[in-house]
Design a protein around this motif. Structure first.
Motif, mmCIF file in Angstrom:
data_model
loop_
_atom_site.group_PDB
_atom_site.id
_atom_site.type_symbol
_atom_site.label_atom_id
_atom_site.label_comp_id
_atom_site.label_asym_id
_atom_site.label_seq_id
_atom_site.Cartn_x
_atom_site.Cartn_y
_atom_site.Cartn_z
ATOM 1 N N TYR B 191 6.985 -33.946 10.296
ATOM 2 C CA TYR B 191 7.308 -32.970 9.250
ATOM 3 C C TYR B 191 8.340 -31.937 9.663
ATOM 4 O O TYR B 191 8.627 -31.012 8.916
ATOM 5 N N GLY B 192 8.885 -32.083 10.858
ATOM 6 C CA GLY B 192 10.074 -31.309 11.169
ATOM 7 C C GLY B 192 9.879 -30.009 11.903
ATOM 8 O O GLY B 192 10.835 -29.266 12.080
ATOM 9 N N THR B 726 13.037 -33.224 7.588
ATOM 10 C CA THR B 726 12.862 -34.568 8.142
ATOM 11 C C THR B 726 14.138 -35.079 8.813
ATOM 12 O O THR B 726 14.304 -36.262 9.041
ATOM 13 N N ARG B 729 14.309 -37.372 12.116
ATOM 14 C CA ARG B 729 13.764 -38.732 12.198
ATOM 15 C C ARG B 729 14.815 -39.762 12.568
ATOM 16 O O ARG B 729 15.998 -39.562 12.359
ATOM 17 N N ASP B 757 14.880 -39.818 6.072
ATOM 18 C CA ASP B 757 15.033 -38.368 5.928
ATOM 19 C C ASP B 757 14.800 -37.997 4.461
ATOM 20 O O ASP B 757 15.730 -37.740 3.709
ATOM 21 N N GLU B 762 5.132 -37.430 7.003
ATOM 22 C CA GLU B 762 4.596 -38.777 7.238
ATOM 23 C C GLU B 762 3.170 -38.672 7.758
ATOM 24 O O GLU B 762 2.921 -37.973 8.737
ATOM 25 N N SER B 765 3.174 -43.338 9.866
ATOM 26 C CA SER B 765 4.485 -42.876 10.309
ATOM 27 C C SER B 765 5.437 -44.001 10.707
ATOM 28 O O SER B 765 5.145 -44.807 11.594
#
Lengths: 190, 971
Positions: B191-192, B726, B729, B757, B762, B765
């Motif tokens: 989730y960033g 995101t 990723r 993105d 996720e 994942s």
């Protein structure tokens, strides 16, 4: 009358020994000597049904201090405000007081210029300056309280009022330091 | 918005004599300082600063008399509330320690001989530049490794990293991948941002789960938050194999079997997903739960382009319950696939129109899948639910060796308190080959219980006081196209240049969901993404140095780190260091690995330098949102220099463009923040920040009265779209990932994967499918337990754990501190009295702890705090009181990390190894190791050097290392 003493909330104490170390800084305590020690009491019971607490032990600033009565030179004395001190100018290092103290919190320190007895002073030099002892000020658990036991508004009296309290074994010396402990069974200093 | 200014607004660090009178009485010297050294000091300063002696960064004042630090006191105005632990008071003993390196040194004897000669900085830099250039040109720059230690500040890390990435170095022993990076990597990908090590709102919570973390391991002030919460009526649950201080304070303690944590988290998730309180609205709108998974095909999340010829790669299909239709989530926020602009991050119908009232379905009929265009797809929610459902409380009880009722009680406490329940973890739970998986499981647990960005829950992600954090040190120059040619070249060819190129694909024991049976499977190879670095972790860098696999490392730059003690397989690391052609060590003290270096550069103590500082590793507000000053008590001793300055200076010798002129240019940029920063949080420059002492930012969830994922504040792309960040990723940032298109050893080709993105968190994942142990958090039995290695249990019958942290030390630090050693003199093995009785071991007996790899000695502590048949040993022990020639300052006697092998398996994503196992224990008839401090008297050798001693000793023949043997008149 003023009766300075300490109250320690053992439910808040995390046994980190910060008090033992800051005391060394504040009072220039030599290696091998601790004014304040932290004991781990327990864990008692059997894994996993356990209880444990930490017990910081220093001079209990007794109301009737045996160390003062046995001192042949008058070096050990009790101030009117309740703090028990050693006058190093008068101390000859005979160590009678070390034997008289029921808690083993007095040390004969050879590393000083002359052999004298060392122990917790309740940071009298700070108290006289209107401050609190170093261990009280810095305790990471905010477990230590300092103040006048005769003043119901003091931090000490407030802690005593809100917790189940205990003292170290009294053999007639009337220790003044109070320990608060609600979450575990008090096992004394064993 | 609030701005917390220090009540004592010290004008400038210097000359605050009046403050001294206010704060302090007479200031006695600390133990055994030269008598009279401070008496009658006429120049007394009280300097506000920060502690760097663990991750907590407590605020403190240093009293400096005539240029010498004489006293440390707590600063009551900041988050640590004036409290300090013993380590802070021992700072003067570090500063003036006899083992400190104060002048650059060149080794003149054999490696490990302890023979050194002082050289100038110019000579040191020149020689280092020549040697590294020679190695780089002859063997390739990737054959130079670099390394940085934990608990240093992140700014220092940035400078070291920048310097060596620009030079083309790829290998490191790693730091955070021993712990922390597993969580960091996973939460960045899911989730960033971080959660597990950032904020937890203990101030407003109704329940706190403390998972394998001790109150007093770092940032002790957190205990104040926990205790106040408890006094308010919040419940505290402790999960830990040992009866720690935390366990003793908790309302409920789960004495979990070491390494079995995943089974318990899966039971939590299972109960949460089946609970009425499950955050299903959040799951529908902000996670990938409704997305279909292309199980039969690519294995990835389904895109329209995988369903049909000519389909859009940015459209993620789902089923709209409201209108019984197929809908698509547009991930096209970058507007590259024709469904961006206003349609990005919206549900669209087949015609490409926004469906504002879409209700994406979490499940398909009976969870069996929905037929679309002739194919059947399940949602990621279906798959997750199927995965966790067999992980019942009963199964967790069996795996974790816990009573069912205690597990039920813990789960009930957590669910009942949600969304006002929080969670904080220690790093012990991370010493595992499944660290990325466990971090994913914790994320799902917190998210589906509804605790993200809620009052009393978890703060998602860092919200630093200013808009910029330390990472901008490297991000800004790269954004401006100032990445060096060699760095670019290295990133492009990383598959051939990384020490991680052959890792992974090892057998692991994974539990079958349906039956719970453990079965051997082959792990992934994630390429081991090391947090902003280009790859490398302890075991592989050790192999490269010691064995030349996959290539020989020839050069090494190490800065304030000690891998021999902190990484598994220490003896092989020594072998590797002996193989090196050239090794520069930058450190404050003489250390075991330093003795194997060619040149030692003296680093300044953290309290001799300027920094922007902040609490690391997981604290609540306001701690989590505060920057504070760390400024020098005095100039560095001798010729020591700030680690950051050393990097900037050496960069000039190596012709590296650091972008920033010096550290202050970056500090200025950092504390100023972006234009959008509220002015009261912005400092004109570092000098203004110094005067302010600290700046505390705001919690955006509080300001906006809504979670950040609803208001766009999770996005780091400034588009303020609701959703998550995101952008990290996939295969980005030049790191060594498992490249799609790679063929695995069993011949499977990894399909190319489109970017993901898409703004959704996720749960299942795609990134962990590619780089971790799989898309779902799987139960993996650690490689050396009674369950996984029944062949070993007869000879090594006891479970061995190493995760406990001592209040007296910080990893390898403080073994040379008289005060800290005095409160904790010996390496200590915890053993249950019943086990000890069987073995004839008594309190304080020195014992051998032996695994199938090696053996060490520690001293027995008989305690019920540890389960019978389980042994805990302390980590990172060495004996600086032993000479260099005496086993590298006793680096191998009690160092628990030599008990573990370094041949994998590792966590596929971040390379974390296993640090627990099986052992036997027996009394050491020979007693303590030779030549170690046994009494307080012995510790006198480490007492601070006086002003005169420091002035007289220019370290012309190296650091005069004091030893117990010499003090006792021995050799």
């Amino acid at each position: 009358m003023t009766r300075y003493t300490m109250a320690i909330d053992l439910d808040s104490c995390i046994g980190c020994h910060s008090c033992a170390v800051v005391c060394k800084q504040e009072n220039n305590v030599g290696l091998g000597t601790f004014y304040s020690k932290v004991l781990t009491i327990g864990p008692s019971g059997s894994y996993p049904d356990l209880e444990m607490y930490y017990l910081p032990v220093a001079c209990q600033h007794c109301e009737n201090p045996q160390c003062v009565s046995v001192c042949p030179t008058g070096a050990s004395y009790k101030r009117e405000d309740g703090i028990v001190l050693v006058d190093h100018a008068k101390c000859v290092g005979c160590q009678y007081c070390v034997m008289a103290c029921p808690y083993g919190v007095r040390t004969y320190d050879e590393s000083k210029d002359k052999g004298v007895i060392e122990k917790c002073t309740l940071c009298a030099h700070l108290v006289d300056d209107g401050k609190t002892p170093a261990c009280v000020r810095h305790c990471p658990g905010q477990a230590r309280f300092f103040g006048d036991a005769d003043d119901p508004e003091s931090d000490v009296s407030k802690m005593i009022a809100r917790k189940q309290t205990h003292k170290l074994t009294d053999v007639g010396n009337k220790p003044s330091v109070t320990f608060g402990l609600d979450k575990c069974e008090w096992k004394g200093g064993e | 918005m609030s701005l917390k200014l220090s009540r004592r607004d010290f004008v400038k660090a210097s000359a605050v004599a009046s403050a001294s009178a206010m704060l302090l009485g007479a200031a006695p010297a600390y133990a055994d300082d030269a008598p009279g050294a401070t008496a009658g000091a006429d120049d007394v300063k009280v300097i506000p600063s920060a502690c760097r002696q663990c991750y907590g960064r407590c605020a403190l004042f240093g009293t400096v008399e005539n240029g010498r630090l004489t006293k440390i006191e707590g600063n009551p105005d900041l988050f640590s509330e004036g409290t300090l632990c013993g380590r802070a008071f021992a700072i003067p003993q570090e500063l003036y320690n006899p083992t400190r390196v104060r002048y650059p040194q060149r080794r003149v004897g054999e490696k490990g001989s302890g023979q050194w000669k002082r050289i100038t900085w110019e000579e040191a830099y020149q020689e280092a530049a020549e040697q590294f250039t020679k190695i780089g040109e002859e063997y390739g720059w990737h054959t130079i490794a670099h390394q940085y230690g934990t608990g240093r500040d992140m700014l220092q890390f940035q400078a070291i990293n920048k310097l060596w990435l620009e030079l083309g170095s790829t290998a490191t022993f790693g730091v955070g991948n021993l712990c922390w990076v597993g969580s960091y990597f996973t939460s960045q990908r899911l989730y960033g941002d971080e959660t597990q090590y950032t904020g937890w709102d203990g101030n407003n919570t109704d329940a706190i789960i403390i998972w394998c973390r001790q109150e007093r391991s770092r940032g002790y002030y957190d205990w104040l938050t926990v205790k106040r919460a408890q006094e308010r009526g919040a419940k505290v649950v402790c999960v830990d194999p040992r009866f720690t201080c935390t366990a003793s304070k908790a309302d409920l303690w789960l004495p979990i079997r070491p390494g079995s944590d995943m089974a318990l988290v899966l039971a939590f998730i299972n109960e949460i997903m089946h609970s009425e309180k499950c955050a299903t609205d959040f799951a529908r709108q902000y996670t990938n739960a409704p997305f279909f998974i292309d199980e039969e095909g690519t294995g990835y999340q389904l895109r329209q382009s995988m369903m049909r010829e000519g389909g859009n790669v940015e459209l993620y299909p789902a089923w709209d319950e409201a209108h019984d239709q197929l809908i698509y989530w547009s991930g096209d926020w970058q507007n590259t696939a024709g469904v961006g602009g206003p349609r990005a991050f919206q549900w669209l119908n087949e015609a490409g129109e926004i469906v504002p009232d879409a209700v994406p379905a979490l499940t398909t009929p009976d969870g069996k899948g929905r037929e679309i265009d002739g194919k059947t797809y399940r949602t990621s929610w279906d798959i997750l639910l199927e995965h966790v459902t067999p992980w019942t409380v009963e199964r967790a009880a069996e795996f974790c060796e816990l009573p069912e009722d205690k597990i039920r009680e813990a789960i009930a406490i957590y669910i009942d308190a949600s969304p006002h329940a929080c969670f904080t973890r220690g790093q012990k739970v991370e010493f595992s080959i499944n660290t990325s998986g466990i971090s994913q499981a914790f994320t799902i647990m917190m998210a589906l219980a509804g605790n993200f960005d809620s009052k009393g829950g978890q703060n998602i992600g860092r919200e630093p006081a200013t808009g910029y954090d330390s990472f901008m040190f490297d991000v800004v120059p790269n954004k401006e196209g100032r990445m060096g040619a060699r760095r670019k070249q290295t990133a492009m060819n990383i598959k051939k240049l990384s020490v991680c190129q052959n890792t992974g694909y090892q057998p692991i024991l994974q539990a079958d969901d349906a039956t719970g049976e453990l079965r051997e499977v082959t792990q992934n190879s994630g390429g081991q993404v090391i947090y902003g670095q280009q790859g490398g972790f302890g075991a592989v860098t050790t192999k490269a140095m010691a064995k030349g696999e996959p290539f020989q490392i020839h050069g090494y730059w190490q800065q304030t780190s000690e891998p021999i003690l902190s990484i598994e397989g220490g003896k092989e690391i020594i072998e590797g260091f002996k193989n090196l052609d050239f090794f520069v060590n930058v450190d404050i003290f003489m250390t075991p690995s330093g003795e194997l270096a060619d040149i030692i550069l003296p680093a300044a103590h953290p309290n001799e330098v300027d920094r922007v500082e902040w609490a690391h590793s997981g604290h609540g507000y306001p701690t989590s949102h505060t920057y504070l000053i760390r400024q020098p008590f005095h100039a560095p001793l001798g010729e020591a220099k700030d680690d950051m300055d050393i990097c900037f200076e050496f960069a000039k010798y190596m012709d590296v463009d650091m972008y920033w002129k010096d550290k202050y240019e970056f500090f200025d940029y950092m504390v100023k923040g972006p234009e959008t920063l509220p002015p009261q949080l912005s400092c004109a420059n570092f000098e203004e920040f110094r005067n302010r002492i600290s700046v505390t930012g705001v919690e955006m969830a509080t300001v906006r009265n809504a979670p950040k994922y609803e208001t766009g504040f999770m996005r780091k792309t400034s588009d303020f779209r609701p959703g998550f960040n995101t952008m990290y990723r996939g295969n980005k940032m030049g790191s060594v990932y498992r490249f799609p298109g790679t063929t695995t050893p069993d011949g499977k080709v990894i399909p190319a994967h489109p970017q993901s993105d898409n703004g959704k968190m996720e749960l299942w994942s795609e990134d962990l499918l590619l780089y971790g142990n799989g898309p779902l958090p799987m139960y993996i039995e650690p490689p050396i337990t009674k369950v996984s290695r029944t062949d070993l249990t007869e000879e090594y019958p006891y479970t061995l754990i190493t995760g406990g942290r001592s209040h007296a030390f910080f990893h390898t630090e403080y073994r040379n501190s008289p005060w800290m050693r005095e409160v904790h003199m010996f390496p200590t093995m915890d053993i249950n009295p019943a086990t000890a009785a069987e073995l004839g071991i008594e309190q304080d007996d020195w014992c051998w702890i032996e695994t199938y790899v090696d053996r060490i000695r520690q001293r027995a502590n008989l305690t019920e705090a540890i389960k019978p048949d389980t042994i805990h040993v302390e980590h990172d022990w060495w004996f600086p009181e032993r000479a260099a020639t005496d086993d590298l300052h006793g680096a191998l006697d009690a160092n628990c990390n030599i008990l573990f092998e370094n041949n994998g398996p590792y966590d596929p994503a971040v390379g974390t190894d296993n640090f627990g196992g099986l052992c036997k224990v027996y009394k050491a008839e020979e007693g303590a190791p030779d030549n170690i401090c046994m009494t307080a008297e012995d510790l006198r050798i480490f007492l601070p050097l006086t002003r005169e001693q420091l002035a007289q000793d220019g370290q012309d023949d190296g650091v005069a290392m004091p030893t117990v043997a010499a003090a006792k008149g021995g050799k």
